[in-house]
Design a protein around this motif. Structure first.
Motif, short mmCIF file in Angstrom:
data_model
loop_
_atom_site.label_atom_id
_atom_site.label_comp_id
_atom_site.label_asym_id
_atom_site.label_seq_id
_atom_site.Cartn_x
_atom_site.Cartn_y
_atom_site.Cartn_z
N ILE A 362 0.56 -1.08 0.12
CA ILE A 362 -0.03 -0.09 0.20
C ILE A 362 0.87 1.36 0.05
N SER A 363 1.83 1.31 0.79
CA SER A 363 2.72 2.47 0.81
C SER A 363 3.50 2.70 -0.61
N ASN A 364 3.38 1.75 -1.46
CA ASN A 364 4.10 2.17 -2.76
C ASN A 364 2.74 2.33 -3.90
N VAL A 365 1.65 2.31 -3.62
CA VAL A 365 0.47 2.61 -4.23
C VAL A 365 -0.26 3.84 -4.03
N HIS A 366 -0.08 4.37 -2.73
CA HIS A 366 -0.79 5.49 -2.35
C HIS A 366 0.20 6.47 -1.64
N THR A 367 -0.31 7.50 -1.58
CA THR A 367 0.68 8.72 -1.20
C THR A 367 -0.51 9.69 -0.42
N GLY A 368 0.23 10.20 0.66
CA GLY A 368 -0.61 11.07 1.59
C GLY A 368 -0.10 12.57 1.28
N LEU A 369 -0.58 13.37 2.19
CA LEU A 369 -0.24 14.95 2.07
C LEU A 369 1.36 14.92 2.32
N LEU A 478 0.28 12.13 9.46
CA LEU A 478 -0.10 12.50 7.99
C LEU A 478 0.92 11.87 6.89
N GLY A 479 2.00 11.26 7.48
CA GLY A 479 2.85 10.68 6.19
C GLY A 479 2.63 9.11 6.35
N GLN A 480 1.66 8.57 7.22
CA GLN A 480 1.57 7.07 7.04
C GLN A 480 0.90 6.76 6.02
N PHE A 481 0.96 5.36 5.64
CA PHE A 481 0.24 4.99 4.30
C PHE A 481 -1.43 4.92 4.62
N TYR A 482 -1.61 4.65 5.86
CA TYR A 482 -3.17 4.52 6.07
C TYR A 482 -3.87 6.00 6.10
N THR A 483 -3.25 7.12 6.00
CA THR A 483 -3.68 8.38 5.87
C THR A 483 -3.55 8.91 4.24
N SER A 484 -3.42 7.95 3.43
CA SER A 484 -3.07 8.24 2.10
C SER A 484 -4.58 8.86 1.45
#
Length: 820
Positions: A362-369, A478-484
């Protein structure tokens, strides 16, 4: 477990290059040129990112200089006020000296008055004694007068008798005739004498009556005098008491004056120190202004250099494009890297995931603020810059041109919607805690508000987020993948569309990640990443070339790949913990007794697990915190001591208790989790505890309801999202969160965590979290097993594989050295 999003760096959007067919060249050269193009794009994006930072730095240094100037002015005013106050203090000092002298004089006069009152009381007492003596004399005189009256009555009686005798004598003389004439004359004289005696007695009686009346008046006057003397004595005594009170008050005032005198003396000295310090501060602020101006000047130089680098990178990009156009790249499909993860990923929706394994993809597919880089540090994501304003308000500036995988531009409204969906109670996101400090989040989560008032869209590319109170870990959240940020319109159609460096496609047990060429950080080096989930023979497949790189989390894996030619192994510390969690709402007597839970901690041989299962890739856990987050030399930990475990269990009267139910992953075979479960079971049984394994599918193993319904003990893992102690601990031990899988509840811990995350002083904050850890350690809600190291193996043709201390890898930085 909670994990952070990896790898999004700020940059402008890269053009989509479409190489034209040209002469044939070997695939390796084309691959190298492709990697060169990606490197150039990343350099350009990094230059742009550094430019954003330089602009922000220029603005900040200017603000620092302005603030320093304002502070200097304020300090000058403070010094003036201090000088005025110092003069006032000196006047007060002089006034207290005068007041003390007056007080001393008052004391002297009051003492003299007390002596005079004492003399007056003595004189009045003497008057009273004299009056009492006079009363006694008058009383005696009155008695004498009464006696005289008695004598006069006797004389009066004698006179009456004499008068009667004279009358009888006259009668007898008459009878005697001439012979009795002389006797008659005598009788007549005796009668006259008797009458005069009566008259004298009556006169004396009237005089005595007058004397008695005077005596009565005298006695009345003397009684009045005695009353006045008594009243005068009382008044004099009261006056003496007043003088005594005055003397005591003056004595106390003297003490107070001495204290005031001392305090003002100290205050005057302190004011002098404050004045010196303020003047020193003024000098320091002057230097700070000069430094800020110099920093601003150098930052301008950096900005100028960056502009030159931008021009150079633009030219390098153009040349690289020409090289690719001249290459025979029509058939070049890009490079591919293959790897595996040890478990099946149950969801790919960021805000619904709590899995470290899921975070790898998920961290490589999504991005957060914001994002977390390969070193575990905070860096720009969709927001190119941000700053803090008043009232705990963060302002984020979104980069223009950042796109979702469907080509739609990401806007501030998308950010607001995603954050509100995380907080929406209907979503039941296990990650809602990350935004709980946003102003209005509590009311929104309780269904009392239609939106979160602390999240405000300023325009398409700017958003405000106001916190209800300061929280140092907010940006890290805000830098975590689950807040993407994802496209919620696509999600409503069943599609998961993000804006990270890779698109995702899932087929069976394989995740296919395709490079997103329009990613704001540029196209990844490797166009495809294949991730196999829960392979049964991962080491053999890796050795046979099925995988290019692979995580190593056990001794068995390590032993199989160690020493093989063409394979490199790297390891590093990981901020996480493996533990055997207790279902604290279980009815098992082993779980309900805190002393029994401590006994279970002493029964498990952690070193055996680390040596035999991990090959040394870990350290024994003393409490929940990894040492890299909260070091606590004073925490003793539960040492392996099976004899003590048996004694504690015996003292708790738990012999013959029902079997302890341990949750077991039925479809995970010889996975590390299952082996840990087996080792824990062996140790507990060696301590005299009957255990039984309860099978359950891996996919729902850590579901909190599954744990509550089926078992007494489960094996869990928690890996840090950030190095923030609140971020690590809060999801695990906050009541009612689905990530609190042990159903732990301690009001003291909840209260102290709420206070600790507001502490800004680093040392005080560390001490607060040490205290919290000590409480949790004493409650023994887990068997604290070990803090893992992370290791990975790579074939020689792979580079750029880096797992940070949070255990995540940025796939976009992986470079494949051979063409497919």
């Amino acid at each position: 477990m909670f994990w952070s999003k990896k790898g999004s760096n700020l940059a402008s959007t890269t053009p989509d290059f479409k190489p034209a067919p040209a002469k044939q060249q070997d695939g390796k050269a084309i691959l190298l040129r492709h990697n060169q193009k990606c490197a150039v794009d990343k350099i350009r994006n990094k230059i742009d990112e550094t430019g954003f930072a330089a602009d922000s730095l220029i603005q900040i240094t200017t603000e620092i200089a302005q603030s320093a100037e304002t502070q200097m002015s304020s300090i000058e005013k403070v010094v003036d006020e201090i000088n005025n106050y110092s003069a006032l203090a000196e006047e007060v000092f002089a006034s207290t000296e005068n007041s003390k002298q007056i007080s001393d004089k008052t004391l002297e006069i009051a003492q003299e008055g007390t002596a005079a009152v004492g003399n007056s009381i003595a004189a009045i007492s003497e008057i009273g004694a004299s009056v009492d003596e006079a009363k006694q004399v008058v009383t005696a005189l009155e008695a004498k007068a009464a006696h005289i009256n008695e004598l006069l009555n006797m004389i009066k009686d004698i006179a009456h008798s004499t008068n009667l005798l004279s009358l009888n004598a006259s009668i007898e003389a008459a009878r005697a005739g001439e012979a009795g004439r002389g006797f008659a004359v005598v009788a007549q004289e005796v009668k006259k004498l008797a009458l005069r005696s009566v008259e004298s007695v009556e006169y004396i009686g009237r005089t005595i009556t007058e004397i008695n009346q005077s005596i009565d008046k005298t006695l009345g006057a003397m009684n009045a005098i005695a009353a006045k003397v008594e009243l005068g004595t009382q008044i004099a005594n009261s006056t003496a008491e007043v003088f005594g009170t005055i003397i005591a008050a003056v004595n106390r005032s003297g003490g107070v004056y001495d204290e005031i005198h001392s305090a003002i003396s100290k205050q005057t000295a302190s004011l002098e120190h404050v004045t010196d310090s303020a003047q020193t501060m003024g000098s320091s602020f002057g230097k700070l202004m000069s430094t800020a101006e110099l920093a601003s000047l150098y930052t301008q130089f950096v900005k100028t250099s960056l502009n030159s680098l931008t021009d150079a990178s633009t030219e390098l990009r153009r040349i690289t494009a020409q090289m690719l156009e001249e290459s025979d790249s029509a058939s070049f499909k890009g490079s591919e890297a293959r790897t595996s993860v040890p478990e099946t990923i149950d969801t790919f929706i960021p805000f619904m995931s709590t899995s470290w394994t899921g975070g790898q993809v998920i961290s490589n597919v999504h991005t957060g603020l914001l994002s977390i880089d390969s070193a575990g540090q905070l860096c720009p994501g969709l927001a190119k810059s941000w700053h803090l304003e008043e009232n705990n308000t963060w302002v984020f500036n979104l980069r223009r041109g950042a796109k979702f995988h469907n080509g739609r531009e990401v806007s501030a409204e998308d950010v607001k919607r995603c954050y509100e969906i995380i907080l929406n109670p209907a979503t039941r996101s296990p990650n809602s805690w990350t935004l709980q400090y946003v102003d209005g989040a509590e009311e929104y989560m309780a269904g009392k508000a239609a939106s979160v008032r602390g999240i405000q869209v300023l325009d398409r590319y700017r958003i405000n987020i106001r916190l209800s109170s300061p929280y140092s870990g907010f940006l890290l959240n805000l830098g975590q993948f689950y807040t993407s940020i994802i496209d919620l319109d696509e999600l409503s159609k069943g599609n998961i569309v993000g804006c990270g460096p890779y698109r995702l496609a899932v087929s069976g047990d394989e995740c296919r990640l395709e490079a997103f060429p329009d990613h704001y950080n540029g196209e990844p080096y490797t166009r495809r990443i294949s991730v196999r989930m829960a392979p049964k023979e991962a080491p053999e497949e890796f050795l046979n070339g099925a995988y290019d790189f692979m995580l190593i989390d056990s001794k068995a894996l390590l032993d199989k790949v160690k020493g093989r030619p063409g394979i490199t192994i790297t390891d590093s510390q990981l901020m996480g913990i493996y533990y055997a969690g207790f279902n604290l709402i279980s009815r098992s007597p082993y779980i309900q007794s805190r002393e029994a839970r401590k006994a279970l901690n002493h029964a498990v041989n952690r070193k055996r697990i680390i040596d035999e299962l991990l090959g040394g890739l870990g350290i024994e856990a003393k409490g929940p915190y990894p040492p890299g987050i909260v070091s606590d030399p004073g925490l003793a930990g539960y040492k392996y001591n099976p004899r003590l475990a048996k004694e504690l269990l015996a003292s708790a009267g738990l012999s013959g208790a029902p079997k302890l139910r341990i949750l077991y992953r039925e479809d995970a075979g010889g996975s590390l989790f299952n082996k840990i479960t087996e080792y824990v079971k062996e140790d507990l049984e060696a301590a005299g505890i009957d255990c039984v394994l309860v099978n359950t599918p891996s996919a729902g193993y850590l579901n909190v309801n599954n744990i509550r319904e089926k078992c007494d003990v489960y094996i869990g893992r928690w890996i840090a999202d950030t190095g923030d102690p609140d971020n690590f601990l809060q999801p695990l031990f906050t009541p009612d969160l689905s990530t609190n899988r042990s159903s732990y509840k301690n009001e003291a811990v909840s209260r102290k965590m709420a206070l600790a995350n507001k502490i800004l002083n680093p040392q005080r904050r560390l001490e607060a979290y040490r205290e919290i850890q000590q409480i949790i350690f004493g409650d023994a809600p887990w068997i604290f097993l070990y803090h893992p190291n992370i290791a990975f193996a790579c074939h020689s043709h792979i580079s750029g594989v880096k797992f940070n201390s949070l255990g995540l890898c940025k796939y976009e930085d992986i470079i494949v050295g051979k063409a497919d």
